[in-house]
Design a protein around this motif. Structure first.
Motif, PDB file in Angstrom:
ATOM      1  N   ASP A 132       0.353  -5.871   8.204  1.00  0.00           N
ATOM      2  CA  ASP A 132      -0.637  -3.971   8.533  1.00  0.00           C
ATOM      3  C   ASP A 132      -0.046  -3.314   9.235  1.00  0.00           C
ATOM      4  O   ASP A 132       0.319  -4.316  10.971  1.00  0.00           O
ATOM      5  CB  ASP A 132      -2.043  -4.335   8.358  1.00  0.00           C
ATOM      6  N   TRP A 172       1.900  11.195   9.893  1.00  0.00           N
ATOM      7  CA  TRP A 172       0.975  10.855   8.768  1.00  0.00           C
ATOM      8  C   TRP A 172       1.229  10.777   7.511  1.00  0.00           C
ATOM      9  O   TRP A 172       1.203  10.676   6.505  1.00  0.00           O
ATOM     10  CB  TRP A 172       0.379  12.380   8.367  1.00  0.00           C
ATOM     11  N   THR A 173       3.220  11.182   7.292  1.00  0.00           N
ATOM     12  CA  THR A 173       3.289  11.037   6.026  1.00  0.00           C
ATOM     13  C   THR A 173       3.730   9.753   5.359  1.00  0.00           C
ATOM     14  O   THR A 173       3.602   9.579   4.211  1.00  0.00           O
ATOM     15  CB  THR A 173       5.082  11.160   5.953  1.00  0.00           C
ATOM     16  N   PHE A 174       3.495   8.686   6.636  1.00  0.00           N
ATOM     17  CA  PHE A 174       2.962   6.926   6.638  1.00  0.00           C
ATOM     18  C   PHE A 174       1.547   6.945   5.387  1.00  0.00           C
ATOM     19  O   PHE A 174       1.637   6.081   4.316  1.00  0.00           O
ATOM     20  CB  PHE A 174       3.191   6.121   7.045  1.00  0.00           C
ATOM     21  N   LEU A 175       1.111   7.391   6.075  1.00  0.00           N
ATOM     22  CA  LEU A 175      -0.720   7.169   4.987  1.00  0.00           C
ATOM     23  C   LEU A 175      -0.941   8.159   4.072  1.00  0.00           C
ATOM     24  O   LEU A 175      -1.814   8.024   3.496  1.00  0.00           O
ATOM     25  CB  LEU A 175      -1.676   7.760   5.984  1.00  0.00           C
ATOM     26  N   ARG A 176       0.209   9.140   3.273  1.00  0.00           N
ATOM     27  CA  ARG A 176      -0.400  10.090   2.372  1.00  0.00           C
ATOM     28  C   ARG A 176       0.115   9.291   1.312  1.00  0.00           C
ATOM     29  O   ARG A 176       0.836   8.424   1.527  1.00  0.00           O
ATOM     30  CB  ARG A 176       0.331  11.575   2.134  1.00  0.00           C
ATOM     31  N   SER A 194       1.618   3.584   2.293  1.00  0.00           N
ATOM     32  CA  SER A 194       1.969   3.237   3.665  1.00  0.00           C
ATOM     33  C   SER A 194       3.364   2.511   3.319  1.00  0.00           C
ATOM     34  O   SER A 194       4.324   2.684   4.143  1.00  0.00           O
ATOM     35  CB  SER A 194       1.518   3.115   5.563  1.00  0.00           C
ATOM     36  N   ASP A 195       3.130   1.219   3.002  1.00  0.00           N
ATOM     37  CA  ASP A 195       4.695   0.245   2.775  1.00  0.00           C
ATOM     38  C   ASP A 195       5.074   0.940   2.207  1.00  0.00           C
ATOM     39  O   ASP A 195       6.287   0.711   2.536  1.00  0.00           O
ATOM     40  CB  ASP A 195       4.468  -1.100   2.476  1.00  0.00           C
ATOM     41  N   SER A 217       0.466  -1.005   0.313  1.00  0.00           N
ATOM     42  CA  SER A 217       0.242   0.167   0.038  1.00  0.00           C
ATOM     43  C   SER A 217       0.837   1.377   0.122  1.00  0.00           C
ATOM     44  O   SER A 217       2.331   1.271   0.355  1.00  0.00           O
ATOM     45  CB  SER A 217      -0.971   0.086   0.826  1.00  0.00           C
ATOM     46  N   ASN A 225       6.090   3.848   1.684  1.00  0.00           N
ATOM     47  CA  ASN A 225       6.294   5.718   2.577  1.00  0.00           C
ATOM     48  C   ASN A 225       7.191   5.225   3.588  1.00  0.00           C
ATOM     49  O   ASN A 225       8.249   6.007   3.487  1.00  0.00           O
ATOM     50  CB  ASN A 225       5.362   6.131   2.319  1.00  0.00           C
ATOM     51  N   VAL A 226       7.060   3.826   3.789  1.00  0.00           N
ATOM     52  CA  VAL A 226       8.094   3.439   5.012  1.00  0.00           C
ATOM     53  C   VAL A 226       9.636   2.966   4.303  1.00  0.00           C
ATOM     54  O   VAL A 226      10.025   3.155   4.376  1.00  0.00           O
ATOM     55  CB  VAL A 226       7.760   2.126   5.480  1.00  0.00           C
ATOM     56  N   ILE A 253       3.566   2.606  13.738  1.00  0.00           N
ATOM     57  CA  ILE A 253       3.733   3.790  12.362  1.00  0.00           C
ATOM     58  C   ILE A 253       4.924   4.890  13.450  1.00  0.00           C
ATOM     59  O   ILE A 253       5.930   5.756  13.367  1.00  0.00           O
ATOM     60  CB  ILE A 253       2.768   3.813  12.133  1.00  0.00           C
TER      61      ILE A 253
END
Length: 70
Positions: A44, A62-66, A6-7, A4, A9-10, A50
């Motif tokens: 997840d 929150w940067t992981f979720l954008r 978030s994945d 996803s 972005n990490v 997170i």
């Protein structure tokens, strides 16, 4: 299972900071295998994972979720 936003972005944040999975997992207080699973999208992340990863990467959680292109 497909990674996803978030994945991805990490992984992007970790590589931007030039950290290995092992270094980030140590800094975040998590097992390397968990971080690997998160980056591959096979698990997840919990809110705590997170938060700890973001703190270790010195970014806001929150940067992981954008979306990755934002």
């Amino acid at each position: 299972m497909r990674p996803s936003a978030s994945d991805r972005n990490v992984r992007v944040a970790r590589k931007h900071r030039r950290l290995s999975q092992e270094q980030l997992s140590f800094d975040a207080g998590k097992k390397r295998s968990l971080l690997s699973d998160l980056e591959r999208g096979t698990r997840d992340p919990s809110v705590r994972a997170i938060e700890r990863s973001a703190t270790a990467l010195q970014i806001e959680p929150w940067t992981f979720l954008r979306p990755p292109d934002a």
